[in-house]
Design an enzyme around this catalytic site. Structure first.
Site, short mmCIF file in Angstrom:
data_model
loop_
_atom_site.label_atom_id
_atom_site.label_comp_id
_atom_site.label_asym_id
_atom_site.label_seq_id
_atom_site.Cartn_x
_atom_site.Cartn_y
_atom_site.Cartn_z
N ARG A 71 1.59 -6.55 -5.90
CA ARG A 71 0.53 -6.32 -4.89
C ARG A 71 -0.84 -6.14 -5.54
O ARG A 71 -1.64 -5.28 -5.13
CB ARG A 71 0.87 -5.10 -4.00
CG ARG A 71 2.19 -5.22 -3.28
CD ARG A 71 2.20 -6.32 -2.22
NE ARG A 71 3.54 -6.51 -1.71
CZ ARG A 71 4.39 -7.45 -2.17
NH1 ARG A 71 4.01 -8.30 -3.11
NH2 ARG A 71 5.59 -7.56 -1.68
N SER A 101 4.31 -2.34 5.44
CA SER A 101 4.84 -1.26 4.60
C SER A 101 3.67 -0.43 4.07
O SER A 101 2.78 -0.97 3.43
CB SER A 101 5.60 -1.85 3.41
OG SER A 101 6.70 -2.56 3.88
N GLU A 130 0.50 1.34 -0.50
CA GLU A 130 0.22 -0.09 -0.71
C GLU A 130 -0.98 -0.48 0.16
O GLU A 130 -1.80 -1.30 -0.22
CB GLU A 130 1.45 -0.90 -0.29
CG GLU A 130 1.20 -2.40 -0.25
CD GLU A 130 2.45 -3.20 0.08
OE1 GLU A 130 3.54 -2.85 -0.42
OE2 GLU A 130 2.33 -4.17 0.83
C1 LIG Z 1 3.75 -6.25 10.62
C2 LIG Z 1 3.29 -6.45 9.20
C3 LIG Z 1 4.16 -7.02 8.27
C4 LIG Z 1 3.75 -7.19 6.94
N1 LIG Z 1 4.63 -7.76 6.05
C5 LIG Z 1 4.22 -7.96 4.78
C6 LIG Z 1 5.11 -8.56 3.82
O1 LIG Z 1 6.24 -8.93 4.12
N2 LIG Z 1 4.66 -8.74 2.56
C7 LIG Z 1 3.40 -8.38 2.17
O2 LIG Z 1 3.04 -8.57 1.01
N3 LIG Z 1 2.56 -7.80 3.05
C8 LIG Z 1 2.92 -7.60 4.33
N4 LIG Z 1 2.06 -7.02 5.21
C9 LIG Z 1 0.73 -6.59 4.76
C10 LIG Z 1 -0.36 -7.68 4.84
O3 LIG Z 1 -0.08 -8.61 5.86
C11 LIG Z 1 -0.54 -8.40 3.53
O4 LIG Z 1 -0.87 -7.51 2.47
C12 LIG Z 1 -1.64 -9.48 3.61
O5 LIG Z 1 -1.64 -10.23 2.43
C13 LIG Z 1 -3.02 -8.88 3.81
O6 LIG Z 1 -3.88 -9.94 4.13
P1 LIG Z 1 -5.13 -9.71 5.10
O7 LIG Z 1 -5.85 -11.00 5.20
O8 LIG Z 1 -4.73 -9.09 6.36
O9 LIG Z 1 -5.96 -8.72 4.20
P2 LIG Z 1 -6.79 -7.44 4.67
O10 LIG Z 1 -5.86 -6.42 5.19
O11 LIG Z 1 -7.91 -7.85 5.56
O12 LIG Z 1 -7.38 -6.97 3.29
C14 LIG Z 1 -6.57 -6.50 2.25
C15 LIG Z 1 -7.44 -6.40 1.01
O13 LIG Z 1 -7.79 -7.72 0.63
C16 LIG Z 1 -9.22 -7.83 0.52
N5 LIG Z 1 -9.58 -9.19 0.95
C17 LIG Z 1 -9.21 -9.82 2.08
N6 LIG Z 1 -9.73 -11.08 2.09
C18 LIG Z 1 -10.44 -11.22 0.95
C19 LIG Z 1 -11.21 -12.29 0.38
N7 LIG Z 1 -11.37 -13.48 0.99
N8 LIG Z 1 -11.79 -12.06 -0.81
C20 LIG Z 1 -11.67 -10.88 -1.45
N9 LIG Z 1 -10.97 -9.82 -0.97
C21 LIG Z 1 -10.36 -10.01 0.21
C22 LIG Z 1 -9.78 -6.76 1.43
O14 LIG Z 1 -11.05 -6.33 1.01
C23 LIG Z 1 -8.74 -5.65 1.28
O15 LIG Z 1 -9.03 -4.85 0.15
C24 LIG Z 1 2.45 -6.82 6.55
C25 LIG Z 1 1.57 -6.27 7.49
C26 LIG Z 1 1.98 -6.08 8.80
C27 LIG Z 1 1.02 -5.51 9.80
#
Ligand SMILES: Cc1cc2nc3c(=O)[nH]c(=O)nc-3n(C[C@H](O)[C@H](O)[C@H](O)COP(=O)(O)OP(=O)(O)OC[C@H]3O[C@@H](n4cnc5c(N)ncnc54)[C@H](O)[C@@H]3O)c2cc1C
EC number: 1.3.1.98
Length: 299
Positions: free
Chosen positions: A172, A222, A292
């Site tokens: 992560r 998570s 996380e």
């Molecule tokens: C129901 C549910 C299930 C999930 N299952 C999983 C799973 O199975 N596996 C898993 O790994 N995660 C899971 N997640 C967590 C999440 O979906 C992942 O970590 C995902 O990769 C986050 O992406 P996001 O675009 O939503 O990032 P955000 O939540 O918007 O941001 C996360 C971080 O990334 C940074 N960021 C986002 N975009 C950029 C960019 N373009 N450039 C630089 N920094 C950036 C943000 O500043 C922040 O620090 C789950 C979440 C939920 C709600």
């Protein structure tokens, strides 16, 4: 601090002022962004970043806000959402997707083009940028296994391409966080596969996810990292914390690793519940859980 007049002449840039981030986060919590910006082109993003730098305005880039708790005081300065930068291009075994493209959609494009290797990500609700930042993973797959390179912008506006080996992927974690870079796009390499088999595997994983995770409630997935040699959910279950509630946020009864917003909870509820779970799990098992989820913004 950047002013409204600094932004009005930037083409392809949608701006909202004092916009509640709870409208955008998966947890449905989070106070306002002073300025919420949606660039539709790289040029607009570049110009916005330059204006922010020139005025010493803090910049926060969010993806799909699915791994975040934004505190109730919100985020000062400019918050950038890249959802309009969402093109996905396929060339042979390669897919290049902009940061704002949804991970789920990219896995569907892979399936439609008979490309296998991305099935693991079909139910992760993040954007490409967030998935690369987090090295998102599920069911034995992780972003680092399919990523070839990543186009990034630094705080000075310089654009460069990082190869997979330069990404310093860990659990992560990637270099994006350490160097405060913005992911612009990412290139993935997959293999030829059978579209029916790919779809069947995606259906299987989505069924598993739906049966185990409380997808009917707002959450951030998570909450804790997997501690070495343990599972966070199991430790939380053993500490008898399932159903424990603070304000409107509760440790899910369906999956102990999730905290669900069941009754109009706020970020303070989330933070208090996280602290309580860390304390009780430590007492019960001796293991210190580490979040996380990213917790950002002002109290
Ligand atoms: C129901 C549910 C299930 C999930 N299952 C999983 C799973 O199975 N596996 C898993 O790994 N995660 C899971 N997640 C967590 C999440 O979906 C992942 O970590 C995902 O990769 C986050 O992406 P996001 O675009 O939503 O990032 P955000 O939540 O918007 O941001 C996360 C971080 O990334 C940074 N960021 C986002 N975009 C950029 C960019 N373009 N450039 C630089 N920094 C950036 C943000 O500043 C922040 O620090 C789950 C979440 C939920 C709600």
């Amino acid at each position: 601090m950047i002013k409204e007049t600094d932004l009005e002449n930037i083409p392809d840039l949608l701006i909202k002022f004092n916009e509640p981030l709870s409208n955008y986060t998966y947890t449905k919590v989070g106070g306002p962004a002073d300025i919420l910006a949606f660039p539709a082109t790289i040029e607009a993003l570049t110009e916005l970043s330059a204006k922010a730098k020139a005025t010493d305005t803090p910049v926060t880039v969010l993806g799909n806000a699915s791994n975040l708790i934004v505190r109730d005081g919100g985020i000062r300065g400019v918050v950038i959402l890249l959802e309009k930068l969402d093109s996905v291009k396929v060339a042979g075994y390669t897919i290049e997707a902009q940061a704002g493209a949804k991970l789920k959609e990219v896995t569907q494009v892979a399936q439609a083009n008979s490309l296998t290797g991305f099935e693991f990500a079909c139910g992760i609700p993040g954007s490409i940028g967030g998935a690369v930042f987090m090295n998102a993973g599920a069911y034995g797959g992780e972003i680092f296994q399919v990523l070839v390179s990543c186009k990034v912008m630094d705080a000075a506006g310089n654009v460069s391409v990082l190869s997979a080996s330069e990404m310093q992927f860990g659990y992560r974690h990637s270099v994006i966080r350490d160097k405060n870079l913005i992911v612009l796009s990412a290139k993935f390499e997959l293999q030829a596969g059978d579209p029916t088999q790919i779809q069947n595997e995606m259906d299987r994983l989505n069924f598993l996810r739906k049966s185990k995770q409380p997808l009917e409630y707002p959450s951030c997935g998570s909450v804790f990292k997997r501690p070495v040699g343990h599972f966070a959910g199991q430790l939380i279950q053993e500490a008898k914390l399932q159903g424990q509630r603070i304000g409107g946020v509760e440790v899910s009864k369906k999956h102990a690793g999730f905290m669900v917003n069941v009754a109009d909870g706020n970020a303070t509820d989330y933070e208090k519940l996280i602290a309580l779970v860390i304390e009780k799990v430590k007492e019960n098992s001796g293991v210190t859980l580490e979040p996380e989820v990213r917790i950002i913004g002002e109290k």
